[in-house]
Design a protein around this motif. Structure first.
Motif, mmCIF file in Angstrom:
data_model
loop_
_atom_site.group_PDB
_atom_site.id
_atom_site.type_symbol
_atom_site.label_atom_id
_atom_site.label_comp_id
_atom_site.label_asym_id
_atom_site.label_seq_id
_atom_site.Cartn_x
_atom_site.Cartn_y
_atom_site.Cartn_z
ATOM 1 N N SER A 147 0.859 -1.193 0.000
ATOM 2 C CA SER A 147 0.000 0.000 0.000
ATOM 3 C C SER A 147 0.891 1.238 0.000
ATOM 4 O O SER A 147 1.745 1.390 0.869
ATOM 5 C CB SER A 147 -0.890 0.009 1.240
ATOM 6 O OG SER A 147 -1.465 1.294 1.388
ATOM 7 N N CYS A 171 -4.929 -2.516 4.634
ATOM 8 C CA CYS A 171 -4.152 -1.973 3.511
ATOM 9 C C CYS A 171 -4.622 -2.572 2.187
ATOM 10 O O CYS A 171 -4.690 -1.878 1.184
ATOM 11 C CB CYS A 171 -2.676 -2.250 3.715
ATOM 12 S SG CYS A 171 -2.082 -1.633 5.285
ATOM 13 N N VAL A 175 -6.226 -0.342 -0.964
ATOM 14 C CA VAL A 175 -5.699 -0.376 -2.333
ATOM 15 C C VAL A 175 -6.787 -0.817 -3.308
ATOM 16 O O VAL A 175 -6.942 -0.254 -4.384
ATOM 17 C CB VAL A 175 -4.464 -1.300 -2.408
ATOM 18 C CG1 VAL A 175 -4.096 -1.605 -3.846
ATOM 19 C CG2 VAL A 175 -3.286 -0.660 -1.684
#
Ligand code: ZN
Length: 199
Positions: A147, A171, A175
């Motif tokens: 990320s 994360c 994304v």
């Protein structure tokens, strides 16, 4: 504390979890290890019971210092540096390894000295975990989170070895959402339509 070298996944996951408590990773909420209680919770979450010793402020300071050392090992530039750093962590045991039966099999064990501190014990758990990971899976399992907005790092002990994020639920989702929005914007640009939402 007594450990075997065969179960390296425990130490590797404790290494990852410890590094992810740091304020440079938890930018929004700050350091997750602020006092004896939070450290005690961290240990019990990883089935590392601190025994009958109370967890003190000194333990917290020492474990935070250890956390910095562990991060340095995980992000070390090459495998020699990783192994070197992890070997240094093992020195906290101040004892020699011995062969003992574990589930009926002769297995290498390491037991920390009776006078060892909580941070010493943790250093040995993590050191054996990191070394076991290098030996079994190779140094490519020491990674930075993919990320772009995250400073997290992790040790991937999964069988497939395809882990990309330090906290997959956080994360990875971030994304995915960013990619989804980018794709949608691209489609809108192509169609010349306005934005579908304000978010
Ligand atoms: Zn991350």
């Amino acid at each position: 504390m007594q450990l075997t070298f065969t179960d390296y996944t425990l130490g590797a996951s404790v290494a990852t979890a410890l590094v992810l408590t740091a304020p440079e990773v938890l930018v929004a909420t700050g350091d997750a290890l602020t006092d004896g209680e939070s450290l005690h919770t961290f240990l019990t979450e990883h089935a590392l019971v601190p025994g009958d010793r109370p967890v003190t402020g000194t333990d917290v300071d020492e474990v935070r210092a250890l956390r910095t050392r562990v991060r340095d090992v995980v992000v070390a530039p090459d495998e020699e540096a990783i192994v070197d750093g992890a070997n240094q962590l093992l020195r906290a045991a101040r004892t020699v390894p011995f062969l003992g039966r574990h589930d009926g099999t002769w297995t290498w064990h390491l037991e920390t000295a009776p006078e060892s501190t909580l941070a010493d014990d943790l250093a040995v758990v993590i050191g054996t975990g990191l070394l076991g990971t290098v030996a079994a899976l190779g140094p490519a399992r020491f990674r930075s989170c993919e990320s772009p907005s995250c400073n997290g790092i992790f040790v991937d002990t999964s069988r497939a070895g395809r882990r990309r994020f330090c906290m997959p639920q956080v994360c990875g989702n971030r994304v995915n959402v960013a990619n989804f929005r980018a794709r949608r914007r691209e489609l809108q640009d192509r169609r010349g339509t306005g934005p579908l939402d304000a978010g």
